[in-house]
Write an enzyme that holds these catalytic residues in place. Structure first.
Site, PDB file in Angstrom:
ATOM      1  N   LYS A 130       0.847  -1.294   0.107  1.00  0.00           N
ATOM      2  CA  LYS A 130       0.080   0.166   0.060  1.00  0.00           C
ATOM      3  C   LYS A 130       0.966   1.199  -0.020  1.00  0.00           C
ATOM      4  O   LYS A 130       1.892   1.220   0.663  1.00  0.00           O
ATOM      5  CB  LYS A 130      -0.812  -0.141   1.047  1.00  0.00           C
ATOM      6  CG  LYS A 130      -1.947   1.193   1.456  1.00  0.00           C
ATOM      7  CD  LYS A 130      -2.700   0.988   2.598  1.00  0.00           C
ATOM      8  CE  LYS A 130      -3.720   2.052   2.781  1.00  0.00           C
ATOM      9  NZ  LYS A 130      -4.633   1.974   4.086  1.00  0.00           N
ATOM     10  N   SER A 207      -9.428   2.578   2.597  1.00  0.00           N
ATOM     11  CA  SER A 207      -8.491   3.165   1.562  1.00  0.00           C
ATOM     12  C   SER A 207      -7.301   2.176   1.202  1.00  0.00           C
ATOM     13  O   SER A 207      -6.714   2.794   0.117  1.00  0.00           O
ATOM     14  CB  SER A 207      -7.598   4.163   2.509  1.00  0.00           C
ATOM     15  OG  SER A 207      -7.032   3.574   3.685  1.00  0.00           O
ATOM     16  N   SER A 208      -7.419   0.877   1.244  1.00  0.00           N
ATOM     17  CA  SER A 208      -6.353   0.012   0.739  1.00  0.00           C
ATOM     18  C   SER A 208      -6.914  -0.554  -0.578  1.00  0.00           C
ATOM     19  O   SER A 208      -6.777  -1.586  -0.933  1.00  0.00           O
ATOM     20  CB  SER A 208      -5.917  -1.045   1.717  1.00  0.00           C
ATOM     21  OG  SER A 208      -5.561  -0.623   2.927  1.00  0.00           O
ATOM     22  N   ILE A 228      -7.805   1.036  10.033  1.00  0.00           N
ATOM     23  CA  ILE A 228      -8.142   1.555  11.447  1.00  0.00           C
ATOM     24  C   ILE A 228      -9.786   1.440  11.421  1.00  0.00           C
ATOM     25  O   ILE A 228     -10.394   0.978  12.294  1.00  0.00           O
ATOM     26  CB  ILE A 228      -7.824   3.244  11.687  1.00  0.00           C
ATOM     27  CG1 ILE A 228      -6.354   3.025  11.725  1.00  0.00           C
ATOM     28  CG2 ILE A 228      -8.621   3.699  12.831  1.00  0.00           C
ATOM     29  CD1 ILE A 228      -5.695   4.430  11.793  1.00  0.00           C
ATOM     30  N   GLY A 229     -10.547   2.101  10.589  1.00  0.00           N
ATOM     31  CA  GLY A 229     -11.861   1.942  10.366  1.00  0.00           C
ATOM     32  C   GLY A 229     -12.506   1.120   9.184  1.00  0.00           C
ATOM     33  O   GLY A 229     -13.500   1.550   8.703  1.00  0.00           O
ATOM     34  N   GLY A 230     -11.774   0.354   8.798  1.00  0.00           N
ATOM     35  CA  GLY A 230     -12.185  -0.577   7.697  1.00  0.00           C
ATOM     36  C   GLY A 230     -11.407  -0.633   6.399  1.00  0.00           C
ATOM     37  O   GLY A 230     -11.749  -1.202   5.376  1.00  0.00           O
ATOM     38  N   SER A 231     -10.080  -0.062   6.407  1.00  0.00           N
ATOM     39  CA  SER A 231      -9.562   0.269   5.074  1.00  0.00           C
ATOM     40  C   SER A 231      -9.004  -1.018   4.680  1.00  0.00           C
ATOM     41  O   SER A 231      -8.508  -1.096   3.493  1.00  0.00           O
ATOM     42  CB  SER A 231      -8.229   1.169   5.465  1.00  0.00           C
ATOM     43  OG  SER A 231      -8.749   2.326   5.789  1.00  0.00           O
TER      44      SER A 231
END
Length: 254
Positions: A130, A207-208, A228-231
């Site tokens: 990433k 974001s990944s 962190i929040g679902g990336s």
């Protein structure tokens, strides 16, 4: 009058900075595209041979074939570099390629195996990274124009990248991300919007998202992202691949 002049000067400075960053992003994109064009291995030609079969193998299956000598690290790397190049061109899932260095490392991995040397449990396995995790000689942009042309030094390489290298794996591509990593999308002002390999009109999440899209399109056997929040979880869901989110603190975030 003083306030008006100050406001106009501030606007002028802001517009100049925007133009500078836009030009910087365009230079980075042009540099990336030029490097991709220099890579002459064509997926259409490779897929007519063994390339199509190689990229369908899982990371575990690739390791089995590499250990047995059925496949060489160079054969595996050539197939995934060519496939990743195609994915980058059609899906915008790549931030940068590192194909030339990866091929050199694959050759060294084959030489070591021929000499009976074992480089680790992931000997010769390609992996993608990433565009957030520092990697020697490469930018870590986080989708930000201001972070282009700032390659990481060897001593600053991310712990996860270094550990995978030490296990024998070989990084070969960096993948697209959401600007600042703060949305479940993968779009920025440098590399554009990463597209879902099953429907290019749809997102691959974030974001990944570049990682999820590249792996789903068989452009990489495995890769590393952050969450962190679902990336990791969101792109895995949207692209139909498996994502692993370890317990907080178990793996280094450096």
């Amino acid at each position: 009058a003083v306030l008006v002049v100050r406001h106009l000067l501030t606007r002028r400075a802001q517009n100049a900075r925007k133009a500078e960053l836009k030009a910087r992003a365009q230079r980075k994109l042009a540099q990336r595209n030029a490097k991709l064009q220099q890579w002459t291995d064509d997926w259409a030609a490779l897929s007519a041979g063994d390339g199509a079969d190689i990229v369908q193998l899982t990371a575990w299956e690739l390791q089995r074939e590499l250990r047995s000598g059925t496949l060489t690290a160079v054969e595996v790397m050539r197939a995934f570099c060519a496939r990743a190049k195609l994915c980058g061109e059609q899906l915008d899932v790549l931030a940068e390629e590192d194909f030339a260095r990866a091929m050199e490392q694959a050759k060294k991995a084959d030489e070591a195996r021929a000499q009976g040397k074992f480089l680790g449990p992931l000997h010769g396995l390609p992996f993608s990274v990433k565009d957030q995790l520092d990697m020697e000689g490469m930018d870590s942009t986080l989708g930000l124009q201001v972070r282009t042309f700032r390659p990481a030094a060897a001593e600053d390489e991310a712990v996860l990248v270094r550990l995978l290298r030490e296990a024998g794996a070989i990084p070969f591509a960096r993948t697209n991300v959401q600007q600042c990593l703060m949305l479940p999308e993968s779009q920025n002002g440098i590399f554009g919007r990463a597209k879902n390999p099953f429907d290019r009109a749809r997102t691959c999440g974030g974001s990944s998202g570049g990682e999820g899209g590249l792996i789903a399109a068989r452009g990489s056997p495995c890769g590393i992202g952050t969450d962190i929040g679902g990336s990791i979880r969101i792109p895995a869901h949207m692209c139909g691949v498996c994502g692993l989110l370890p317990t907080v603190g178990r793996l280094s975030s450096r």
